[in-house]
Structure formats: structure tokens, C-alpha cells
Design a protein around this motif. Structure first.
Motif, mmCIF file in Angstrom:
data_model
loop_
_atom_site.group_PDB
_atom_site.id
_atom_site.type_symbol
_atom_site.label_atom_id
_atom_site.label_comp_id
_atom_site.label_asym_id
_atom_site.label_seq_id
_atom_site.Cartn_x
_atom_site.Cartn_y
_atom_site.Cartn_z
ATOM 1 N N TYR A 236 -11.675 -6.314 -0.892
ATOM 2 C CA TYR A 236 -12.207 -6.344 0.460
ATOM 3 C C TYR A 236 -13.716 -6.112 0.424
ATOM 4 O O TYR A 236 -14.190 -5.003 0.143
ATOM 5 C CB TYR A 236 -11.516 -5.290 1.318
ATOM 6 N N ARG A 247 -10.004 -1.123 6.822
ATOM 7 C CA ARG A 247 -9.481 -2.486 6.941
ATOM 8 C C ARG A 247 -8.010 -2.506 7.342
ATOM 9 O O ARG A 247 -7.268 -3.401 6.940
ATOM 10 C CB ARG A 247 -9.675 -3.227 5.605
ATOM 11 N N GLU A 250 -6.381 -5.706 8.800
ATOM 12 C CA GLU A 250 -6.101 -6.769 7.828
ATOM 13 C C GLU A 250 -5.042 -6.334 6.823
ATOM 14 O O GLU A 250 -4.194 -7.132 6.413
ATOM 15 C CB GLU A 250 -7.378 -7.139 7.068
#
Length: 264
Positions: A236, A247, A250
Motif C-alpha cells: 500500500y 487503509r 481497502e
């Protein structure tokens, strides 16, 4: 919350939801509450949260600990709760513990997600965690939480999410973090070495790492993934060590997709 005896310790645990078990394994110096913002998204699963040895409301036996010993704790907890097999999700030290469960108790694991992981502790990680242990012994809980946040999270995340800081500091400051238990867990970090053993792992593994991780540099995640025969690797950009926070939007759907892939 209930406790159950596993070997020589009593483990504090919490079960949420129903379905196939997922065990969430915390990092150094954190308790099960680190996962509470995440697990509400895992409907259809039984989420098993617990405090590692030395932390929270679990026993604090004399250290240092080892990741192998802590992996045996996880396997023993599954046995004590009548869970034959589970998914594992581990972050930081929790990811190293998950490695040991896969190596030492492969029959217990359907698949694993390793966040901010590494296969062999180097000088940087060892010295950094020893520094954290030394500071944790003298700082107030809030100042310790500040140190952790601003070292582990990426600058981009902090700058874009100023309203996140205060609730995080309150939550982390409230964790029961015994000095002896913290030092013993750091001992587990400093001696972790599965580099030559990961090739024995034959369950699916999802390895995720932040490109800007300042606790476990990204090269470690890449190396660990390269040693795992059935690993998928996701990196990432712009993220630090706190992947589940930085994150999460996601990461959570990707973890759930991975679980579904492992179920076929």
C-alpha cells in the motif's frame, strides 16, 4: 469478558458474531480492543479477540516470551474453545505469532492474513522495540500512545485525518499494559526467526504491507511473502505500519475476498 486456561496461563478472550472462526492477533503492547473498529465488518464469521500473554487481562508470566510460545497459546485457545480450524489475522507481533501457528499447528489454520510482518528480526527492529520498551516504562500512558501513533502511522494519514488522533490516544492510553509483560513481548520480537521455516507453510496467506512502514520496513514484508509458497502480496503506497486504520476501507474487503477464496 471470560477467561480460559491454556497451559500455565489464563487467556482473556471475547467472541463476536457467528460463523467460521477468525482469530485476530494483536501487536506488541496492545490488547484485544485494537481490533474492535475492524470486526464489526466481518459479519458471517465468529470473531475471536483475545489478549496475548503479558497484556490486557491475560496472565503475565515471567519473560522473555517467544513467538513460538505465543503461537502455541493461540492453538491452545482454539482447542480450549472447541474450534478445530480458523482463519488468522495478525498485525506486527501478531503476524509473527500467526506464522508460528501455521508452522507448528498447520491443522488449525485455513488461511492467514499477515499485516506488517517480517520473517527474521534485524538490528533495526530489535533496537527500535527495545527503545519502545524502555520508554513505555517511564512515559505516561498518553505519551506512550502519542509516541506509538506518530511513529507507526504515516504522515499523510495523520495530516489528512486530524480528528482521528484524540480518539486513538484515548483508546490506546486505556489499555492495560504491564511493564513486565511489555518487555517480555519485546523479547519475542527480538528473537523471532522463521526465515527458513516459512517454506513449510502450505495454507494460503495474504501478506499486506505499507510502503512507508517505519516500524517494520517494507523489505521485510516482501521477503516474508517470497518465502511462503502460497502467498499473495499487497503493498500500500503511502501507508505506514497501522494498515488496519490507514487503509481499512481497502483492506477489509480484500481480506473478506481472501477468506472466500480460501473456502473453495
Amino acid at each position: 469478558m471470560p477467561k480460559v486456561r491454556v497451559g500455565e496461563i489464563e487467556i482473556n478472550y471475547h467472541l463476536l458474531g457467528s460463523g467460521f472462526p477468525v482469530v485476530f492477533i494483536s501487536g506488541t503492547g496492545t490488547d484485544h480492543t485494537t481490533w474492535l473498529p475492524l470486526v464489526s465488518h466481518f459479519e458471517g464469521y465468529t470473531c475471536l479477540l483475545f489478549d496475548n500473554r503479558g497484556m490486557g487481562q491475560t496472565s503475565v508470566p515471567e519473560g522473555p516470551y517467544s513467538t513460538a510460545q505465543m503461537g502455541d497459546d493461540v492453538a491452545g485457545l482454539l482447542e480450549a474453545l472447541g474450534m478445530e480450524k480458523a482463519f488468522l489475522v495478525g498485525i506486527s507481533l501478531g503476524s509473527a505469532v500467526a506464522q508460528q501457528v501455521m508452522i507448528r499447528h498447520p491443522q488449525r489454520v485455513r488461511g492467514a492474513v499477515l499485516l506488517g510482518t517480517w520473517a527474521k528480526t534485524d538490528r533495526f527492529i530489535a533496537e527500535l522495540l527495545q527503545l519502545w520498551a524502555d520508554l513505555q516504562a517511564v512515559l505516561s500512558p498518553r505519551d506512550y500512545a502519542r509516541m506509538l501513533l506518530f511513529w507507526a502511522a504515516s504522515p499523510e494519514f495523520i495530516n489528512r485525518n486530524p480528528d482521528f488522533v484524540e480518539p486513538y490516544l484515548e483508546r490506546v492510553s486505556a489499555m492495560n499494559r504491564p511493564v513486565a509483560g511489555y518487555r517480555a513481548q519485546v523479547g519475542a520480537v527480538k528473537t523471532h526467526d522463521t526465515l527458513e521455516l516459512l517454506t513449510q507453510v502450505h495454507v494460503p496467506v495474504l501478506v499486506c504491507h505499507g510502503a512507508l512502514d517505519m516500524v517494520v520496513p517494507v523489505e521485510h514484508g516482501r521477503q516474508a511473502a517470497s518465502r511462503l509458497p502460497r502467498a499473495q502480496y499487497l503493498e500500500y503506497a503511502g501507508a505506514g505500519h497501522l494498515l488496519t486504520i490507514e487503509r481499512g476501507s481497502e483492506l477489509i474487503p480484500r481480506i473478506k475476498d481472501f477468506f472466500r477464496e480460501c473456502s473453495f
